[in-house]
Design a protein around this motif. Structure first.
Motif: not given
Length: 262
Positions: A72-74, A203-211, A117-125
């Motif tokens: 929901s937010s990043l 953010v993409n609110t359809s992305y499933c964020a895991v621990n 430089v920052v990298a996030y798994p594709s689909g989060m942003v």
């Protein structure tokens, strides 16, 4: 019912060993044998996100093969207190290598503007074309992030996936005074002027964020900032008016900037 959770991953560029000891981990920290001076680039990076249950259920991330919650937010900031690292960044005066006290106050100059430089798994942003909104007027300090071609990376936990890699470029004065390292007293050194960066991503609110997922962030100054992951790469250098040369490098050269969120 919606249930919110917040996770944070933070990186403090907080070397504590003297420069000569760090040379084993980062050989490019070369110091002339005739010198006992030691200075170090230090800074902070923090990413946090919130995720939520929707209608009483979570989600499943097939890349990780684990359950999670909907993103929901990043956010991204270097203004979060992390140990004794400065807010933003600075170049600090370290103990002389001969044990005779701290290196003296001088002027340090970055060879090139600092890049974050920052990298996030594709689909989060969600909107990778205009993904970031600066807050607290920090957009005057840093350029808007540019996005490189999506990059396939393998994180330290063995998960290989495509990452969206973004680069911020610092717009401030590259020559400023060194500041005293205060690790021994448990406080932070003074930040260089104009180094604050704070904001949030769309953010993409359809992305499933895991621990327990890995993200990547690192400061550079020069080079291409192209070496990601465990490769140390070309981080760039700074020099001081009294003749010292050091690297702009993260606190974990062996991991190339990988940091875990738990």
């Amino acid at each position: 019912m919606t249930q919110l959770t917040r996770r944070r991953v933070a990186q403090g560029l907080a070397w504590t060993a003297p420069a000569i000891a760090a040379a084993a981990a980062a050989p490019a920290f070369a110091v002339s044998p005739s010198q006992t001076l030691a200075y170090r680039f230090r800074g902070s990076i923090s990413t946090s996100y919130t995720s939520q249950v929707r209608n009483g259920v979570g989600c499943r991330n097939t890349t990780y093969g684990r359950s999670g919650l909907w993103l929901s937010s990043l956010s991204l900031s270097n203004q979060v207190s992390i140990g004794t690292s400065p807010l933003g960044f600075s170049i600090v005066e370290m103990p002389r290598t001969d044990g005779s006290g701290l290196s003296p106050r001088t002027t340090a100059t970055l060879a090139n503007p600092v890049q974050l430089v920052v990298a996030y798994p594709s689909g989060m942003v969600a909107n990778v074309a205009q993904p970031f909104t600066f807050t607290n007027a920090t957009g005057a300090n840093w350029s808007a992030p540019t996005r490189r071609t999506p990059t396939l990376l393998t994180s330290p936990d063995g998960i290989t996936q495509t990452y969206d890699v973004f680069t911020f470029t610092w717009l401030g004065n590259r020559s400023q005074s060194t500041t005293q390292d205060r690790t021994a007293s448990g406080t932070r050194p003074t930040s260089w002027a104009g180094t604050a960066l704070t904001g949030s991503w769309e953010v993409n609110t359809s992305y499933c964020a895991v621990n327990t997922a890995y993200y990547l962030s690192n400061y550079y100054s020069g080079g291409t900032a192209a070496a990601l992951g465990r490769t140390a790469g070309s981080y760039g250098t700074f020099t001081t008016a009294n003749g010292y040369t050091g690297l702009v490098v993260s606190n974990s050269p062996s991991t190339g900037g990988w940091i875990a969120i738990n």
